[in-house]
Design a protein around this motif. Sequence first.
Motif, PDB file in Angstrom:
ATOM      1  N   MET A 160       4.717  61.468  27.930  1.00 26.48           N
ATOM      2  CA  MET A 160       6.381  61.233  28.836  1.00 26.48           C
ATOM      3  C   MET A 160       5.979  60.883  30.281  1.00 26.48           C
ATOM      4  O   MET A 160       5.034  61.759  30.520  1.00 26.48           O
ATOM      5  CB  MET A 160       7.550  61.679  27.864  1.00 26.48           C
ATOM      6  N   SER A 161       7.051  60.515  29.939  1.00 24.24           N
ATOM      7  CA  SER A 161       7.427  60.440  31.439  1.00 24.24           C
ATOM      8  C   SER A 161       8.916  60.425  32.337  1.00 24.24           C
ATOM      9  O   SER A 161       9.678  60.436  32.068  1.00 24.24           O
ATOM     10  CB  SER A 161       7.574  58.019  32.021  1.00 24.24           C
ATOM     11  N   PHE A 162       9.229  60.873  33.107  1.00 26.05           N
ATOM     12  CA  PHE A 162      10.092  61.418  33.966  1.00 26.05           C
ATOM     13  C   PHE A 162      10.743  60.173  34.194  1.00 26.05           C
ATOM     14  O   PHE A 162      10.663  59.791  34.974  1.00 26.05           O
ATOM     15  CB  PHE A 162       9.803  62.242  34.815  1.00 26.05           C
ATOM     16  N   ASP A 163      11.785  59.740  33.820  1.00 21.51           N
ATOM     17  CA  ASP A 163      12.276  59.059  34.392  1.00 21.51           C
ATOM     18  C   ASP A 163      14.066  59.456  34.575  1.00 21.51           C
ATOM     19  O   ASP A 163      14.987  59.336  33.293  1.00 21.51           O
ATOM     20  CB  ASP A 163      12.679  57.570  33.546  1.00 21.51           C
ATOM     21  N   PRO A 164      15.369  59.794  35.523  1.00 24.30           N
ATOM     22  CA  PRO A 164      16.197  60.088  35.266  1.00 24.30           C
ATOM     23  C   PRO A 164      17.625  59.099  34.630  1.00 24.30           C
ATOM     24  O   PRO A 164      18.370  59.367  35.284  1.00 24.30           O
ATOM     25  CB  PRO A 164      16.304  60.747  36.671  1.00 24.30           C
ATOM     26  N   GLU A 165      16.331  57.983  34.471  1.00 21.67           N
ATOM     27  CA  GLU A 165      17.988  56.793  33.890  1.00 21.67           C
ATOM     28  C   GLU A 165      17.479  56.639  32.925  1.00 21.67           C
ATOM     29  O   GLU A 165      18.022  56.099  32.727  1.00 21.67           O
ATOM     30  CB  GLU A 165      17.427  55.495  35.320  1.00 21.67           C
ATOM     31  N   ALA A 166      16.372  57.659  32.718  1.00 22.23           N
ATOM     32  CA  ALA A 166      16.852  56.804  30.838  1.00 22.23           C
ATOM     33  C   ALA A 166      17.136  57.557  30.101  1.00 22.23           C
ATOM     34  O   ALA A 166      17.471  56.716  29.169  1.00 22.23           O
ATOM     35  CB  ALA A 166      14.569  56.909  31.148  1.00 22.23           C
ATOM     36  N   THR A 167      17.839  58.651  30.338  1.00 19.73           N
ATOM     37  CA  THR A 167      19.195  59.413  29.280  1.00 19.73           C
ATOM     38  C   THR A 167      20.107  60.126  29.928  1.00 19.73           C
ATOM     39  O   THR A 167      20.042  60.169  31.341  1.00 19.73           O
ATOM     40  CB  THR A 167      18.031  60.670  28.457  1.00 19.73           C
ATOM     41  N   THR A 168      21.275  60.387  29.114  1.00 18.15           N
ATOM     42  CA  THR A 168      22.149  61.218  29.794  1.00 18.15           C
ATOM     43  C   THR A 168      22.118  62.426  29.482  1.00 18.15           C
ATOM     44  O   THR A 168      20.681  63.090  28.241  1.00 18.15           O
ATOM     45  CB  THR A 168      23.210  60.624  29.282  1.00 18.15           C
ATOM     46  N   VAL A 169      22.945  63.735  29.395  1.00 20.84           N
ATOM     47  CA  VAL A 169      23.121  64.607  28.509  1.00 20.84           C
ATOM     48  C   VAL A 169      23.017  64.630  27.179  1.00 20.84           C
ATOM     49  O   VAL A 169      23.184  65.872  26.593  1.00 20.84           O
ATOM     50  CB  VAL A 169      24.122  65.551  29.655  1.00 20.84           C
ATOM     51  N   ASP A 170      24.074  63.639  26.833  1.00 22.98           N
ATOM     52  CA  ASP A 170      24.270  63.837  25.137  1.00 22.98           C
ATOM     53  C   ASP A 170      22.895  62.385  24.396  1.00 22.98           C
ATOM     54  O   ASP A 170      23.064  62.018  23.286  1.00 22.98           O
ATOM     55  CB  ASP A 170      25.338  63.103  24.769  1.00 22.98           C
ATOM     56  N   THR A 171      22.055  62.345  25.324  1.00 19.20           N
ATOM     57  CA  THR A 171      20.912  61.339  24.441  1.00 19.20           C
ATOM     58  C   THR A 171      19.490  62.555  23.689  1.00 19.20           C
ATOM     59  O   THR A 171      19.350  63.279  23.770  1.00 19.20           O
ATOM     60  CB  THR A 171      20.033  60.537  25.709  1.00 19.20           C
ATOM     61  N   PRO A 172      20.600  61.923  22.297  1.00 18.99           N
ATOM     62  CA  PRO A 172      19.251  62.664  20.759  1.00 18.99           C
ATOM     63  C   PRO A 172      17.944  62.615  21.365  1.00 18.99           C
ATOM     64  O   PRO A 172      17.218  62.113  21.601  1.00 18.99           O
ATOM     65  CB  PRO A 172      19.957  61.971  19.819  1.00 18.99           C
ATOM     66  N   PRO A 173      17.024  63.547  20.943  1.00 18.51           N
ATOM     67  CA  PRO A 173      16.164  64.237  21.401  1.00 18.51           C
ATOM     68  C   PRO A 173      15.162  63.261  20.829  1.00 18.51           C
ATOM     69  O   PRO A 173      14.226  62.621  21.404  1.00 18.51           O
ATOM     70  CB  PRO A 173      15.640  65.641  20.754  1.00 18.51           C
ATOM     71  N   ALA A 174      15.736  62.109  19.669  1.00 21.59           N
ATOM     72  CA  ALA A 174      15.116  61.776  18.773  1.00 21.59           C
ATOM     73  C   ALA A 174      14.726  60.031  19.487  1.00 21.59           C
ATOM     74  O   ALA A 174      13.566  59.788  19.916  1.00 21.59           O
ATOM     75  CB  ALA A 174      15.210  61.736  17.651  1.00 21.59           C
ATOM     76  N   GLU A 175      15.142  59.978  20.054  1.00 23.44           N
ATOM     77  CA  GLU A 175      15.851  58.770  21.025  1.00 23.44           C
ATOM     78  C   GLU A 175      15.084  58.511  22.238  1.00 23.44           C
ATOM     79  O   GLU A 175      13.684  57.881  22.943  1.00 23.44           O
ATOM     80  CB  GLU A 175      17.687  58.377  20.810  1.00 23.44           C
ATOM     81  N   ALA A 176      15.144  60.142  22.617  1.00 22.04           N
ATOM     82  CA  ALA A 176      13.558  60.446  24.369  1.00 22.04           C
ATOM     83  C   ALA A 176      13.001  59.965  23.865  1.00 22.04           C
ATOM     84  O   ALA A 176      12.015  59.430  24.656  1.00 22.04           O
ATOM     85  CB  ALA A 176      14.600  61.227  24.856  1.00 22.04           C
ATOM     86  N   PHE A 177      12.203  60.686  22.649  1.00 21.92           N
ATOM     87  CA  PHE A 177      10.987  60.883  22.521  1.00 21.92           C
ATOM     88  C   PHE A 177      10.268  59.598  21.803  1.00 21.92           C
ATOM     89  O   PHE A 177       9.465  58.996  21.740  1.00 21.92           O
ATOM     90  CB  PHE A 177      10.614  61.570  21.088  1.00 21.92           C
ATOM     91  N   ALA A 178      10.802  58.433  21.148  1.00 25.23           N
ATOM     92  CA  ALA A 178      11.002  56.975  21.177  1.00 25.23           C
ATOM     93  C   ALA A 178      10.775  56.366  21.898  1.00 25.23           C
ATOM     94  O   ALA A 178       9.871  55.324  22.471  1.00 25.23           O
ATOM     95  CB  ALA A 178      12.238  56.057  19.665  1.00 25.23           C
ATOM     96  N   LYS A 179      11.550  56.718  23.770  1.00 23.81           N
ATOM     97  CA  LYS A 179      10.912  55.501  24.700  1.00 23.81           C
ATOM     98  C   LYS A 179       9.958  56.398  25.002  1.00 23.81           C
ATOM     99  O   LYS A 179       9.719  55.608  26.146  1.00 23.81           O
ATOM    100  CB  LYS A 179      12.453  56.020  25.066  1.00 23.81           C
TER     101      LYS A 179
END
Length: 299
Positions: A160-179
């Motif tokens: 995984m890549s650390f990216d402060p622009e990719a998600t918000t506090v409400d982003t589901p973990p499954a979506e972050a994992f897919a990205k």
Amino acid sequence: MLYDIKLTIDYSYNAGSDRARNILRLLPSDIPGVQKVRRRLLEVTPRPDERHDRVDFFGNATSMVAWHQPIEAVELSLSAQVERIAVPKPFDLSAPLGRLGQELAGVHSLAPGAPHHFSATSPMVGPMIETTKYARALLRPGMTALQAVEAVGHALNRDMSFDPEATTVDTPPAEAFAKRHGVCQDFTHIMIAALRGLGVPAGYVSGFLRTFPPPGQPRLEGADAMHAWVRAWVGQEMGWVEFDPTNDQYAGTDYITVGHGRDYGDVAPVRGAMRSSGGQESHQAVDVIPLETAPAKSG
């Protein structure tokens, strides 16, 4: 290691907010054998009409604040001095992964620290088939529970890549994992889901992380950060361990704990509701200032 911790969170509203009510989890607490709080103070400006300080189910210091009249801005200011106790890297006394379920069944307690609270799904970390498949692919015959925790943490840090622009506090973990992109909250939620999928109880830790400036550059005031990492139960003999998948390491003396919970929802620093006709802006500044260091080794 002894630290002075300073945190400021500012909120400003385009229109006066009415009936604002918040729950704050910003105060660090004593943790036997891990950290000792020498002093702590949380100031709220303007002064709320109601303030109730208590300890929640998981042992986190919690402040409920409310205003009965419109307010245009709020400032939360934390000042604390915390000693973080050095703990050696854990020697593996954890249960074999295949026997962890039996050890879990042998825990006859529903106290706040009991692993049963961290075994099933939680409001922000539901079943994630893809992360379970991902974690199972990392297993090797005869692995201990601790080795499984390390394997998942190392792999997430690699993939995984650390990216402060990719998600918000409400982003589901499954979506972050897919990205395969996200911030420490995402890394932590994904690791929790992966471990629970393997039968390893896992929870969320919120706190502060001391950061280091690039070589040759001064430390910038306010540039430290609130952070999140994982707490995993690896058997009755060894109990809980804490691992930071964002930085691929166990939580050590650079980490100051504020709260434990099942996921971010249990430890959110600021959570609440208000009535307003406009938007809002917020800013945060954190300083984790070391006051003493271990003596340098000779030779």
